[in-house]
Design a protein around this motif. Structure first.
Motif, PDB file in Angstrom:
ATOM      1  N   MET A 100     -42.127 -21.949 -71.840  1.00 57.22           N
ATOM      2  CA  MET A 100     -42.675 -20.636 -71.486  1.00 57.22           C
ATOM      3  C   MET A 100     -42.504 -19.652 -72.638  1.00 57.22           C
ATOM      4  N   ALA A 101     -41.301 -19.634 -73.202  1.00 56.72           N
ATOM      5  CA  ALA A 101     -41.022 -18.687 -74.282  1.00 56.72           C
ATOM      6  C   ALA A 101     -41.870 -19.004 -75.495  1.00 56.72           C
ATOM      7  N   ALA A 102     -42.009 -20.288 -75.788  1.00 60.37           N
ATOM      8  CA  ALA A 102     -42.809 -20.666 -76.948  1.00 60.37           C
ATOM      9  C   ALA A 102     -44.280 -20.348 -76.713  1.00 60.37           C
ATOM     10  N   VAL A 117     -32.067  -9.577 -75.960  1.00 58.06           N
ATOM     11  CA  VAL A 117     -32.391  -9.804 -74.541  1.00 58.06           C
ATOM     12  C   VAL A 117     -33.766 -10.437 -74.372  1.00 58.06           C
ATOM     13  N   GLN A 118     -34.128 -11.252 -75.374  1.00 55.91           N
ATOM     14  CA  GLN A 118     -35.427 -11.916 -75.299  1.00 55.91           C
ATOM     15  C   GLN A 118     -35.667 -12.570 -73.954  1.00 55.91           C
ATOM     16  N   SER A 119     -34.598 -13.135 -73.378  1.00 46.17           N
ATOM     17  CA  SER A 119     -34.793 -13.923 -72.165  1.00 46.17           C
ATOM     18  C   SER A 119     -35.450 -13.103 -71.062  1.00 46.17           C
ATOM     19  N   GLY A 120     -35.105 -11.804 -70.987  1.00 45.05           N
ATOM     20  CA  GLY A 120     -35.705 -10.951 -69.967  1.00 45.05           C
ATOM     21  C   GLY A 120     -37.211 -10.871 -70.151  1.00 45.05           C
ATOM     22  N   LEU A 121     -37.584 -10.631 -71.407  1.00 44.89           N
ATOM     23  CA  LEU A 121     -39.006 -10.500 -71.707  1.00 44.89           C
ATOM     24  C   LEU A 121     -39.713 -11.828 -71.468  1.00 44.89           C
ATOM     25  N   GLU A 122     -39.005 -12.899 -71.799  1.00 42.82           N
ATOM     26  CA  GLU A 122     -39.644 -14.199 -71.648  1.00 42.82           C
ATOM     27  C   GLU A 122     -39.869 -14.573 -70.184  1.00 42.82           C
ATOM     28  N   LYS A 123     -38.982 -14.088 -69.324  1.00 49.07           N
ATOM     29  CA  LYS A 123     -39.209 -14.323 -67.892  1.00 49.07           C
ATOM     30  C   LYS A 123     -40.457 -13.579 -67.444  1.00 49.07           C
ATOM     31  N   ALA A 124     -40.617 -12.386 -67.994  1.00 53.47           N
ATOM     32  CA  ALA A 124     -41.787 -11.593 -67.623  1.00 53.47           C
ATOM     33  C   ALA A 124     -43.076 -12.317 -68.025  1.00 53.47           C
ATOM     34  N   VAL A 125     -42.979 -13.061 -69.144  1.00 51.61           N
ATOM     35  CA  VAL A 125     -44.148 -13.786 -69.642  1.00 51.61           C
ATOM     36  C   VAL A 125     -44.729 -14.711 -68.574  1.00 51.61           C
ATOM     37  N   TYR A 142     -45.197 -14.277 -65.576  1.00 51.93           N
ATOM     38  CA  TYR A 142     -46.170 -13.630 -64.687  1.00 51.93           C
ATOM     39  C   TYR A 142     -47.279 -12.953 -65.476  1.00 51.93           C
ATOM     40  N   LEU A 143     -46.908 -12.431 -66.649  1.00 51.85           N
ATOM     41  CA  LEU A 143     -47.869 -11.596 -67.365  1.00 51.85           C
ATOM     42  C   LEU A 143     -48.933 -12.422 -68.081  1.00 51.85           C
ATOM     43  N   MET A 144     -48.549 -13.619 -68.550  1.00 52.01           N
ATOM     44  CA  MET A 144     -49.537 -14.458 -69.236  1.00 52.01           C
ATOM     45  C   MET A 144     -50.677 -14.866 -68.299  1.00 52.01           C
ATOM     46  N   GLY A 147     -56.226 -14.022 -66.412  1.00 53.94           N
ATOM     47  CA  GLY A 147     -57.133 -13.557 -65.362  1.00 53.94           C
ATOM     48  C   GLY A 147     -58.066 -12.467 -65.875  1.00 53.94           C
ATOM     49  N   LEU A 148     -57.516 -11.517 -66.625  1.00 53.90           N
ATOM     50  CA  LEU A 148     -58.358 -10.434 -67.135  1.00 53.90           C
ATOM     51  C   LEU A 148     -59.353 -10.930 -68.178  1.00 53.90           C
TER      52      LEU A 148
END
Ligand code: TRP
Length: 434
Positions: free
Chosen positions: A1-3, A153-161, A163-165, A170-171
């Protein structure tokens, strides 16, 4: 996911369409896809593998693995060159990230409503011609990046990825749906997918290959760092294939959304770096709910750029931490400062220094050529040689742990022969040696 987060970024949505436009479309796309499949995937597997075995910043990973393979410590150059390339790329990536920030604001305030192609071009030109605005937005993007890097704190952002990706995806589909209503959808598809080899010069081939490296984040050690977090049991091959597939799909969707809009509005496919900023506003300016969708789109593009920008500077920051015993905060501060200052060159390439040319190119174009077309492929060749020739087959076989023996042999042929030879030939051909 992070990659995947590191791979999908401005490279897919901003750079791929404009390079495709500049290099005449379909033949460029075809070379790009072949490069992703035949070079990108095996190279990504090699980088993940080296990273998982070395588990340090790229420079030190190479030091450890070179000692293990009993070869010269000179191979560390892969790590140094990659670390430098990451900072150089981030210096301009951040300027474009700043454009994305500004476009969130334009969109949210209704600037795009009913805008024509001409209007969008005028808006963009006015925007980039203001040096202070360029520096301001670049600074804002750099602060966002370094804030995350400094806190580690990359891991936080990567978790968000996670859902956001899919949301960004979709957009993009919404944009493609809009593109089908322009009456120029087929013309866009033809431009992208009906190979016209008359358009293919040596430079185009090199650019397509460089873009494959850039988009997959290969050739500089980013993927090695991510590899160092990959658990032992995970299949490197299927992870790499899935990253490459999603990355390519996002790029192709962006192309399918943008070119119909280009043709429908009489815009110039060879517009260059401004391309998506002149086309996407037109689409959102004319669809129902465009204000919301447009704002959301640039917001998600920002997040995609953000997760990539972090990965560009992480090798430099971890190098200072591991080898010079700096705290993460200090290391992030220094790397961030240097990169930020270097970014001025790109910020001014579109205004104050627009006429300053070296080798016939602006500062930004030179930086982009140096990194994507020279440093990444060069790093790629060295990584392929290291992984294919110097690492023992026992090691790579165990690390990759591919179920079918046929799969492993294929990887080995690609990494030992195809990758180094093909990349060298394209590189030498484009710079006029071959
Ligand atoms: N791949 C990212 C994009 O497409 C940019 C990027 C992140 C990158 N890390 C990298 C490019 C390392 C080259 C090397 O936007």
């Amino acid at each position: 996911m992070a990659a995947t987060g590191a791979a999908v970024g401005l490279g897919n949505i901003w750079k791929f369409p404009y390079l495709t436009g500049e290099h005449g479309g379909s033949a460029f796309v075809l070379v790009y896809i072949v490069c992703v499949a035949a070079l990108g995937i095996p190279m990504m597997m090699a980088e993940v593998m080296l990273g998982r075995r070395g588990r340090q910043t790229p420079v030190n990973t190479l030091r450890t693995l070179a000692a293990e393979a009993k070869v010269s410590q000179g191979w560390q150059v892969i790590g140094w060159c990659g670390t430098l390339a990451g900072m150089l790329i981030l210096s301009y990536y951040s300027v474009i990230g700043g454009w994305t920030l500004a476009y969130i604001l334009y969109s949210a305030t209704g600037t795009f409503s009913g805008i024509t192609g001409e209007g969008a071009s005028a808006l963009f030109n006015q925007f980039v011609q203001n040096p202070a605005a360029q520096i301001g937005w670049h600074t804002a993007f750099m602060i966002m990046t370094m804030y995350i890097v400094a806190r580690g704190v990359q891991s936080g952002l990567e978790k968000a990825v996670q859902y956001l990706m899919p949301a960004l995806f979709g957009l993009l589909l919404v944009l493609v749906a809009y593109a089908t209503t322009t009456g120029y959808f087929w013309q866009g598809l033809t431009f992208l997918f009906t190979p016209d080899f008359s358009q293919l010069s040596g430079t185009s081939m090199l650019t397509a290959m460089g873009q494959a490296f850039f988009s997959l984040s290969l050739g500089m050690g980013t993927i090695m760092i991510y590899g160092s977090y990959v658990p032992k049991g995970t299949s490197i091959a299927s992870t790499s294939v899935s990253i490459a597939l999603s990355d390519t799909l996002v790029a192709l969707l962006a192309g399918m959304a943008i070119f119909p809009i280009v043709f429908a509005n009489g815009l110039e496919p060879r517009a260059g770096p401004s391309l998506i900023f002149e086309t996407i506003p037109v689409a959102f300016g004319h669809m129902t709910g465009g204000l919301l969708f447009g704002t959301l789109f640039f917001l998600l593009l920002l997040v995609a750029a953000w997760t990539s920008s972090i990965s560009l500077i992480e090798p430099a920051v971890t190098l200072l931490i591991e080898n010079y015993r700096m705290t993460r905060l200090r290391a992030a501060w220094w790397c961030g400062m240097v990169t930020w200052l270097l970014g001025f060159g790109t910020a001014f390439s579109f205004n104050l220094w627009a006429q300053v040319r070296v080798f016939g190119m602006t500062f930004f174009d030179n930086l982009d050529f140096l990194t994507s077309n020279l440093m990444l492929p060069f790093g790629g060749i060295l990584i392929a040689i290291f992984a294919g020739w110097l690492l023992s087959p026992d090691t790579s076989r165990t690390e990759l742990n591919i179920a079918s023996p046929w799969g492993y042999s294929l990887w080995r042929v690609l990494i030992r022969y195809v990758a180094p030879v093909a990349v060298s030939v394209v590189l030498l051909h484009a710079i006029g040696v071959l």
